[in-house]
Design an enzyme around this catalytic site. Sequence first.
Site, short mmCIF file in Angstrom:
data_model
loop_
_atom_site.label_atom_id
_atom_site.label_comp_id
_atom_site.label_asym_id
_atom_site.label_seq_id
_atom_site.Cartn_x
_atom_site.Cartn_y
_atom_site.Cartn_z
CE LYS A 6 -10.65 -1.23 10.39
NZ LYS A 6 -10.86 -0.16 9.41
CG ASN A 7 -12.04 -2.75 6.70
OD1 ASN A 7 -12.24 -1.93 7.61
ND2 ASN A 7 -10.86 -2.91 6.14
CB CYS A 31 -5.69 8.76 7.16
SG CYS A 31 -5.47 7.49 5.94
NE ARG A 90 -7.76 5.97 2.35
CZ ARG A 90 -7.98 5.31 3.48
NH1 ARG A 90 -7.28 5.59 4.54
NH2 ARG A 90 -8.93 4.38 3.54
CG ASP A 121 -11.10 10.73 -7.75
OD1 ASP A 121 -10.76 10.23 -6.66
OD2 ASP A 121 -10.64 10.34 -8.83
CG ASP A 155 -6.02 -3.13 4.80
OD1 ASP A 155 -7.24 -3.28 4.91
OD2 ASP A 155 -5.50 -2.10 4.35
NE ARG A 197 -9.31 4.08 12.82
CZ ARG A 197 -8.98 4.22 11.53
NH1 ARG A 197 -7.82 4.74 11.20
NH2 ARG A 197 -9.80 3.84 10.57
C1 EPZ Z 1 -11.00 0.23 2.22
O1 EPZ Z 1 -10.68 1.61 2.21
C2 EPZ Z 1 -10.58 -0.27 3.60
N1 EPZ Z 1 -11.31 0.46 4.63
C3 EPZ Z 1 -9.08 -0.07 3.79
O2 EPZ Z 1 -8.72 -0.65 5.04
C4 EPZ Z 1 -8.34 -0.83 2.68
O3 EPZ Z 1 -6.97 -0.61 2.81
C5 EPZ Z 1 -8.84 -0.32 1.32
O4 EPZ Z 1 -10.27 -0.48 1.22
C6 EPZ Z 1 -8.20 -1.09 0.17
O5 EPZ Z 1 -8.49 -2.44 0.27
C7 EPZ Z 1 -12.58 0.09 4.92
O6 EPZ Z 1 -13.14 -0.81 4.32
C8 EPZ Z 1 -13.24 0.86 6.03
P1 EPZ Z 1 -10.27 2.26 -1.68
P2 EPZ Z 1 -11.18 2.56 0.99
O7 EPZ Z 1 -11.33 3.26 -2.03
O8 EPZ Z 1 -12.50 2.10 0.49
C9 EPZ Z 1 -7.89 5.41 -4.28
C10 EPZ Z 1 -7.82 -0.69 7.20
O9 EPZ Z 1 -6.65 -0.72 7.59
N2 EPZ Z 1 -9.17 6.13 -4.39
O10 EPZ Z 1 -10.42 0.85 -2.14
O11 EPZ Z 1 -11.05 3.96 1.44
C11 EPZ Z 1 -7.35 5.47 -2.86
O12 EPZ Z 1 -6.63 6.66 -2.65
C12 EPZ Z 1 -8.21 0.24 6.06
O13 EPZ Z 1 -8.75 -1.40 7.66
C13 EPZ Z 1 -9.26 7.20 -5.28
O14 EPZ Z 1 -8.29 7.55 -5.95
O15 EPZ Z 1 -10.08 2.24 -0.09
C14 EPZ Z 1 -6.47 4.25 -2.82
O16 EPZ Z 1 -5.23 4.58 -3.41
C15 EPZ Z 1 -7.05 1.09 5.58
N3 EPZ Z 1 -10.44 7.87 -5.37
C16 EPZ Z 1 -7.20 3.24 -3.73
O17 EPZ Z 1 -8.12 4.02 -4.51
C17 EPZ Z 1 -11.54 7.50 -4.64
O18 EPZ Z 1 -12.61 8.13 -4.80
C18 EPZ Z 1 -8.00 2.19 -2.96
O19 EPZ Z 1 -8.85 2.87 -2.10
C19 EPZ Z 1 -11.42 6.41 -3.75
C20 EPZ Z 1 -10.23 5.74 -3.64
#
Ligand code: EPZ
Length: 416
Positions: A21-22, A115, A120, A123, A304, A397
């Site tokens: 999916k990702n 969510c 999420r 920044d 995950d 999903r």
């Molecule tokens: C991706 O989400 C995945 N989703 C998530 O999988 C996965 O848990 C996550 O990466 C971490 O591996 C998809 O690929 C569609 P991040 P993403 O930006 O990109 C913080 C699932 O179950 N952050 O790597 O949204 C954020 O809050 C989903 O399949 C900021 O602070 O995750 C988090 O604490 C859930 N500012 C951390 O970074 C930002 O601008 C990692 O988030 C962006 C993120």
Amino acid sequence: MSFLIRGGRPLNGELTIQTSKNASLPIISASILTNEYVTLKKIPNITDTHNMLEIMKKLGVIVSKRGRTITLNSKNASGKQLDCELSKTMRSSLFLLGSTLSRFKQVMITMPGGCKIGKRPIDIHINAFKRLNVDVTYAGDYICFDAQNARANKIKLKLPSVGATENIIQFACKLKGKTTIINAAREPEVVDLANFLNLMGAKIIGAGSKKITIYGVNSLHGVSYTPAGDRIVAGTIMIAVAMCGGKVTIKNGVPHANKKLIEILSKLGCQIKIKNDIIKISKTTPLLPIGEISTGYYPDFPTDLQSFMLALASVTTGETKINENVFENRFLIVDELQKMGANIKKLNNNLVQVRGTQNLLGAEVDALDLRGGASLVLAGLAAQGQTKVNNVHFIDRGYEHLEVVLRKLGADIKRI
Ligand code: EPZ
């Protein structure tokens, strides 16, 4: 919609893991970077990919679907509907930001909803685009990006955000000059996206490492591509065997992307054999105590899979500590597992302590997020008696007919 499960049965047989999916989501998004045909194969029939394709259609992309083969053509794509489509739906529409900004030069999005697992923020995405001289302004609850004067640059991410890394890669593919991402996400899905784009003629070097360099090219051509297997779905099945016992052969199991999990399950007493992309896992004796699990950015233990380890720890003797270091609210299933008799103590938002019990008891529980919901299914499979898991739309999903997959392995589960 719910799943009705009668627990206590081992899992036996073989299955082929769905495509990731990702990886599929950013790859579908990146297809808008060419006017030629893009064919994506084995795309899973799950809600998130369906929604992403619906957004692409609203952007004027011609999308045709035959089974799991999707053909996309973006020659008539236009950005006019962009602002109202990009973020009303799920979070993954944020993954369209990089490709649509590259193509349309101007994009408006509303702050994507947080969510259940965390607020999420975006920044890191915003700061990255500002580093590329993209003009970012705020109008009400819209954020407007203007890439007319964008310039290649070096970007250092404060966190190795997967989405931000994937957005920058998509945006910089056709941005003149050399863009470098320092502290890039190293997830296999980032590598999959880079492989896909390089096959289209992009010049992306270092995907999978902390430093990714993108040399802008003038155009990208069409391609036919199959993303890799879903490492989180493969991990789900492995942990299900560890909880229920039995012997399962997992094809398309991307073992190289699950090294940490395989290491842990082997230490606990599961027998795991790997040959190319096939994982043979069996569990015939009680597992050893887990000890401590800490999630982190790839290649650390994936956040995950954390909910699944919580479910596994609930049925494994001994005490387990689980640290969730990526998201701030990813222990939603604690209350639900406690309804089944799990002995879990939340020490703080990032740390829980579990005392394993041999027999979880079936109960009615609610899925509250994607991976937590799937973990409750596994708890139901291992519990004594009947479990009803509600709100299975969360599970749909990311899992293609999870109940059908598990039933084929001998589980007593049906959708009602
Ligand atoms: C991706 O989400 C995945 N989703 C998530 O999988 C996965 O848990 C996550 O990466 C971490 O591996 C998809 O690929 C569609 P991040 P993403 O930006 O990109 C913080 C699932 O179950 N952050 O790597 O949204 C954020 O809050 C989903 O399949 C900021 O602070 O995750 C988090 O604490 C859930 N500012 C951390 O970074 C930002 O601008 C990692 O988030 C962006 C993120």
